[in-house]
Scaffold this motif. Sequence first.
Motif, PDB file in Angstrom:
ATOM      1  N   ARG A   1       0.834  -1.201   0.000  1.00  0.00           N
ATOM      2  CA  ARG A   1       0.000   0.000   0.000  1.00  0.00           C
ATOM      3  C   ARG A   1       0.878   1.264   0.000  1.00  0.00           C
ATOM      4  NH1 ARG A   1      -3.079   3.043   3.555  1.00  0.00           N
ATOM      5  NH2 ARG A   1      -1.770   2.352   5.260  1.00  0.00           N
ATOM      6  N   TYR A   2       0.445   2.253  -0.798  1.00  0.00           N
ATOM      7  CA  TYR A   2       1.168   3.532  -0.840  1.00  0.00           C
ATOM      8  C   TYR A   2       0.461   4.527   0.072  1.00  0.00           C
ATOM      9  CZ  TYR A   2       3.818   2.226  -5.078  1.00  0.00           C
ATOM     10  OH  TYR A   2       4.661   1.640  -5.986  1.00  0.00           O
ATOM     11  N   SER A   3       1.239   5.410   0.724  1.00  0.00           N
ATOM     12  CA  SER A   3       0.623   6.442   1.549  1.00  0.00           C
ATOM     13  C   SER A   3       1.457   7.713   1.489  1.00  0.00           C
ATOM     14  CB  SER A   3       0.513   5.959   3.004  1.00  0.00           C
ATOM     15  OG  SER A   3       1.812   5.807   3.542  1.00  0.00           O
ATOM     16  N   GLY A   4       0.832   8.828   1.884  1.00  0.00           N
ATOM     17  CA  GLY A   4       1.540  10.104   1.920  1.00  0.00           C
ATOM     18  C   GLY A   4       0.739  11.203   1.249  1.00  0.00           C
ATOM     19  N   PHE A   5       1.233  12.420   1.391  1.00  0.00           N
ATOM     20  CA  PHE A   5       0.510  13.581   0.858  1.00  0.00           C
ATOM     21  C   PHE A   5       0.372  13.501  -0.665  1.00  0.00           C
ATOM     22  CE2 PHE A   5       0.462  18.282  -0.158  1.00  0.00           C
ATOM     23  CZ  PHE A   5      -0.855  18.475   0.237  1.00  0.00           C
ATOM     24  N   ASP A   6       1.450  13.144  -1.355  1.00  0.00           N
ATOM     25  CA  ASP A   6       1.359  13.026  -2.819  1.00  0.00           C
ATOM     26  C   ASP A   6       0.351  11.953  -3.239  1.00  0.00           C
ATOM     27  OD1 ASP A   6       3.051  15.052  -3.705  1.00  0.00           O
ATOM     28  OD2 ASP A   6       4.849  13.805  -3.493  1.00  0.00           O
ATOM     29  N   ILE A   7       0.305  10.894  -2.468  1.00  0.00           N
ATOM     30  CA  ILE A   7      -0.642   9.805  -2.776  1.00  0.00           C
ATOM     31  C   ILE A   7      -2.079  10.321  -2.626  1.00  0.00           C
ATOM     32  CG2 ILE A   7      -1.382   7.456  -2.106  1.00  0.00           C
ATOM     33  CD1 ILE A   7       1.555   7.754  -3.313  1.00  0.00           C
ATOM     34  N   GLU A   8      -2.297  11.146  -1.582  1.00  0.00           N
ATOM     35  CA  GLU A   8      -3.634  11.728  -1.383  1.00  0.00           C
ATOM     36  C   GLU A   8      -3.975  12.708  -2.507  1.00  0.00           C
ATOM     37  OE1 GLU A   8      -5.824  10.567   0.920  1.00  0.00           O
ATOM     38  OE2 GLU A   8      -4.184   9.138   1.075  1.00  0.00           O
ATOM     39  N   ILE A   9      -2.974  13.471  -2.953  1.00  0.00           N
ATOM     40  CA  ILE A   9      -3.212  14.391  -4.082  1.00  0.00           C
ATOM     41  C   ILE A   9      -3.629  13.575  -5.316  1.00  0.00           C
ATOM     42  CG2 ILE A   9      -2.090  16.011  -5.702  1.00  0.00           C
ATOM     43  CD1 ILE A   9      -2.613  17.354  -3.028  1.00  0.00           C
ATOM     44  N   ALA A  10      -2.968  12.445  -5.517  1.00  0.00           N
ATOM     45  CA  ALA A  10      -3.326  11.573  -6.645  1.00  0.00           C
ATOM     46  C   ALA A  10      -4.755  11.065  -6.487  1.00  0.00           C
ATOM     47  CB  ALA A  10      -2.351  10.397  -6.727  1.00  0.00           C
ATOM     48  N   LYS A  11      -5.112  10.643  -5.270  1.00  0.00           N
ATOM     49  CA  LYS A  11      -6.447  10.076  -5.049  1.00  0.00           C
ATOM     50  C   LYS A  11      -7.535  11.132  -5.198  1.00  0.00           C
ATOM     51  CE  LYS A  11      -5.276   7.393  -1.210  1.00  0.00           C
ATOM     52  NZ  LYS A  11      -5.707   6.726  -0.020  1.00  0.00           N
ATOM     53  N   MET A  12      -7.309  12.329  -4.627  1.00  0.00           N
ATOM     54  CA  MET A  12      -8.374  13.346  -4.685  1.00  0.00           C
ATOM     55  C   MET A  12      -8.586  13.846  -6.107  1.00  0.00           C
ATOM     56  SD  MET A  12      -6.871  16.753  -2.706  1.00  0.00           S
ATOM     57  CE  MET A  12      -6.024  15.953  -1.361  1.00  0.00           C
ATOM     58  N   THR A  13      -7.511  13.961  -6.881  1.00  0.00           N
ATOM     59  CA  THR A  13      -7.679  14.430  -8.264  1.00  0.00           C
ATOM     60  C   THR A  13      -8.292  13.315  -9.123  1.00  0.00           C
ATOM     61  OG1 THR A  13      -5.338  13.902  -8.663  1.00  0.00           O
ATOM     62  CG2 THR A  13      -5.870  16.206  -8.214  1.00  0.00           C
ATOM     63  N   ALA A  14      -7.906  12.074  -8.867  1.00  0.00           N
ATOM     64  CA  ALA A  14      -8.495  10.948  -9.606  1.00  0.00           C
ATOM     65  C   ALA A  14     -10.009  10.929  -9.402  1.00  0.00           C
ATOM     66  CB  ALA A  14      -7.884   9.627  -9.130  1.00  0.00           C
ATOM     67  N   ALA A  15     -10.449  11.133  -8.156  1.00  0.00           N
ATOM     68  CA  ALA A  15     -11.887  11.116  -7.845  1.00  0.00           C
ATOM     69  C   ALA A  15     -12.622  12.192  -8.652  1.00  0.00           C
ATOM     70  CB  ALA A  15     -12.098  11.319  -6.349  1.00  0.00           C
ATOM     71  N   SER A  16     -11.999  13.376  -8.765  1.00  0.00           N
ATOM     72  CA  SER A  16     -12.614  14.456  -9.556  1.00  0.00           C
ATOM     73  C   SER A  16     -12.693  14.101 -11.035  1.00  0.00           C
ATOM     74  CB  SER A  16     -11.815  15.748  -9.423  1.00  0.00           C
ATOM     75  OG  SER A  16     -11.826  16.187  -8.101  1.00  0.00           O
ATOM     76  N   LEU A  17     -11.753  13.276 -11.499  1.00  0.00           N
ATOM     77  CA  LEU A  17     -11.738  12.881 -12.915  1.00  0.00           C
ATOM     78  C   LEU A  17     -12.601  11.641 -13.159  1.00  0.00           C
ATOM     79  CD1 LEU A  17      -7.972  13.255 -13.981  1.00  0.00           C
ATOM     80  CD2 LEU A  17      -9.771  14.962 -14.075  1.00  0.00           C
ATOM     81  N   GLY A  18     -13.331  11.212 -12.141  1.00  0.00           N
ATOM     82  CA  GLY A  18     -14.260  10.095 -12.306  1.00  0.00           C
ATOM     83  C   GLY A  18     -13.674   8.721 -12.035  1.00  0.00           C
ATOM     84  N   PHE A  19     -12.459   8.678 -11.448  1.00  0.00           N
ATOM     85  CA  PHE A  19     -11.841   7.379 -11.136  1.00  0.00           C
ATOM     86  C   PHE A  19     -11.898   7.125  -9.633  1.00  0.00           C
ATOM     87  CE2 PHE A  19      -9.972   8.454 -15.168  1.00  0.00           C
ATOM     88  CZ  PHE A  19      -9.939   7.239 -15.839  1.00  0.00           C
TER      89      PHE A  19
END
Length: 301
Positions: free
Chosen positions: A82-100
């Motif tokens: 599992r990956y964790s960290g601020f950059d990982i959260e930035i990836a997750k929050m932007t992915a959610a906005s893009l429909g993923f």
Amino acid sequence: MKHTLRALALAALLLATAACGKPGSPPVKGPQPEDLPVYKVDTGFSLPASRTWEKAKKRGRLVVGVKEDQPYMGEKDPASGRYSGFDIEIAKMTAASLGFDPATIEFKTIASANRETALQNGQIDYYVGTYTINDNRKKQVGFAGPYFMAGQSLLVRRNEKDIKGPEDLDGKKVCSAAGSTPYQRLQKEFPKAVLVAYDTYSVCVDNLLTYQVDAVSTDDSILLGYAAKVPEELKVVGKPFSKEPYGIGVPRGDDALRLALDDALEADEKNGDWKKAYEATLGLSGQPAPKPPAIDRYPAG
Ligand code: GLU
């Protein structure tokens, strides 16, 4: 092979030290899953103008390039993967906005020196990993953001007395990552420092702990993470001596994707998810949440 062994030695040391956390020292545990925000997936989102987005949608997975050895920023747990960290959260929050759904992200570890090539040859859809926006890199890739402002700093052993800032580096062995802006800055502005380059900063830290080098230099955000893990061995010294605005790297020319990511970042900064994500990750290394820098929607071309 040698590098793998060193990395293992460091991991063992970090684990051993983490296990005996002292009272009053910063939390040595990584980000806790229950503290992380849950991002709302925009299921109706569509971006036909972006080739990258279309490809990812067909594939059913978003491939995001990240770091795996930078505590609180981008770190992979060797046991769970599992990956964790601020950059990982930035990836997750932007992915959610893009429909993923963040669960459909495939994280790929890419070292500093290989980011541009990975974006250019389609190995990844975008990159979130302490990636400084600058004009030189903009000739090869696009950048959404910035979403965070870091600054170059120095990590030394706790018992170090001589090194207090970059002006004390003459004749000292200083380690940084190949292809990084901190490495380039040392080369240009502090030519009397004896530079040592590796692919990753964790190998540099291992070399520092074993007295192979005298300092490690890169962004304060990264160095504070290493120091927070072994505060009895390491310290960050001096004031940051550069500005490193972090951007999300995208394939150059995919402006639809770049601007959609800018929108996503801005929305998350407004709705509080950015701050929550910071506090659950990078905030653990001891710095309160700053105000994020203004998004730069630069013109295409
Ligand atoms: N932010 C700097 C850079 O992009 C250093 C950190 C890194 O190598 O990822 O080069």
